[in-house]
Design a protein around this motif. Structure first.
Motif: not given
Length: 306
Positions: A36-43
């Motif tokens: 929602k904040g514009g970042r992807i975290n595949l970690g």
């Protein structure tokens, strides 16, 4: 099957959905907040595994499972914060960094968690929802994770916060239009860092549920890719925290069909049914992620920058 067997089967699937779905719920809520904040975290797969190990270790050393829950949340927040700081650097790709952090988290967990494979740690107390039944199998199936109500309340709070609070609106603004956020004088990297750290903290609770409730032990294959599946689950839920609850229960129920059938003496296709969550993930990605198509509800910055 007899009526009693049907009752045991249904209770096994429902209870299994509520147990197996808890890690999916927390990781999907964490990823929902991050994206929602514009970042992807595949970690988050690495966050899930490392926080699961931290929860088990803290519970084993302290004798309190709730200390383990706090440790899992803290470790999840720290690893996610590292991801956010790295992604704030120029010319750093979110996806590549997430994969690197996933490997780092899993590597640390496997290395630091080797002494924890044999010991037993204090477990979270179950909520007995099967008290109405005289059947031991039903009562056993309906032992509910005490973190589940917390996850549901968190989903409600997130859904309300995204539309009724200044912080929630800022997170959405950073995810939908970074230029507008900057024009209003807000720090987009700061907002995204806070959302990423909070998302990792929430995902860490999913790790605690793995080692402190179900399956309730630490081993190197504890997550079975649930952190990565949760990314697809967020797409399926259209970035809506309330839909994440239903999606998590759906995935949890799919994973519970095999054990539930085995509990009533049906062993055929056990391993086949265990693949259902992964098959659902592939189906969701095929149906949702088509070239040139923007998934409804997705934050604009994700589709424009990645």
């Amino acid at each position: 099957m007899s009526a009693e067997q049907w009752l045991i089967l249904v209770s096994g699937i429902v209870g299994g959905a509520l147990r197996v779905g808890v890690p999916f719920l927390f990781v999907s809520l964490g990823e929902c907040l991050t994206e929602k904040g514009g970042r992807i975290n595949l970690g988050l797969e690495g966050v899930l595994v490392l926080s699961a190990m931290a929860a088990f270790g803290a519970s084993y050393l302290s004798g309190s499972p709730w200390v383990g829950v706090l440790a899992a949340a803290a470790v999840g927040a720290l690893l996610a914060t590292l991801h956010g700081l790295l992604c704030a650097l120029p010319r750093v790709n979110d996806i590549a960094t997430g994969i690197a952090l996933m490997l780092l988290g899993m590597g640390l967990a496997f290395y630091l968690g080797k002494p924890l494979i044999q010991p037993q740690a204090a477990q979270l107390p179950a909520i007995p929802l099967g008290f109405w039944s005289d059947a031991p199998a039903v009562r056993s199936a309906l032992q509910i994770n005490p973190l589940l109500p917390l996850g549901v309340l968190l989903a409600l709070a997130m859904a309300w916060g995204f539309t009724h609070t200044r912080a929630g609106l800022l997170v959405r603004l950073a995810g939908d239009s970074a230029h507008a956020a900057r024009a209003l004088g807000y720090s987009v990297p700061g907002i995204r860092l806070a959302a990423t750290a909070a998302g990792g903290c929430i995902a860490g609770l999913g790790g605690a549920s793995l080692t402190l409730f179900y399956p309730g032990s630490w081993n190197e294959g504890i997550s079975s890719g649930q952190g990565l599946i949760a990314v697809a689950l967020v797409i399926f839920a259209r970035w809506n925290p309330l839909r994440c609850v239903g999606a998590a229960l759906l995935f949890g129920g799919a994973g519970a069909i095999g054990p539930a059938l085995q509990s009533v003496g049906i062993g055929w296709g056990y391993h086949l049914f265990n693949t259902l969550p992964y098959a659902l993930t592939l189906l969701i990605l095929v149906l949702s992620c088509r070239p040139g198509q923007i998934v409804p509800g997705s934050p604009t910055e994700l589709s424009s920058n990645r």
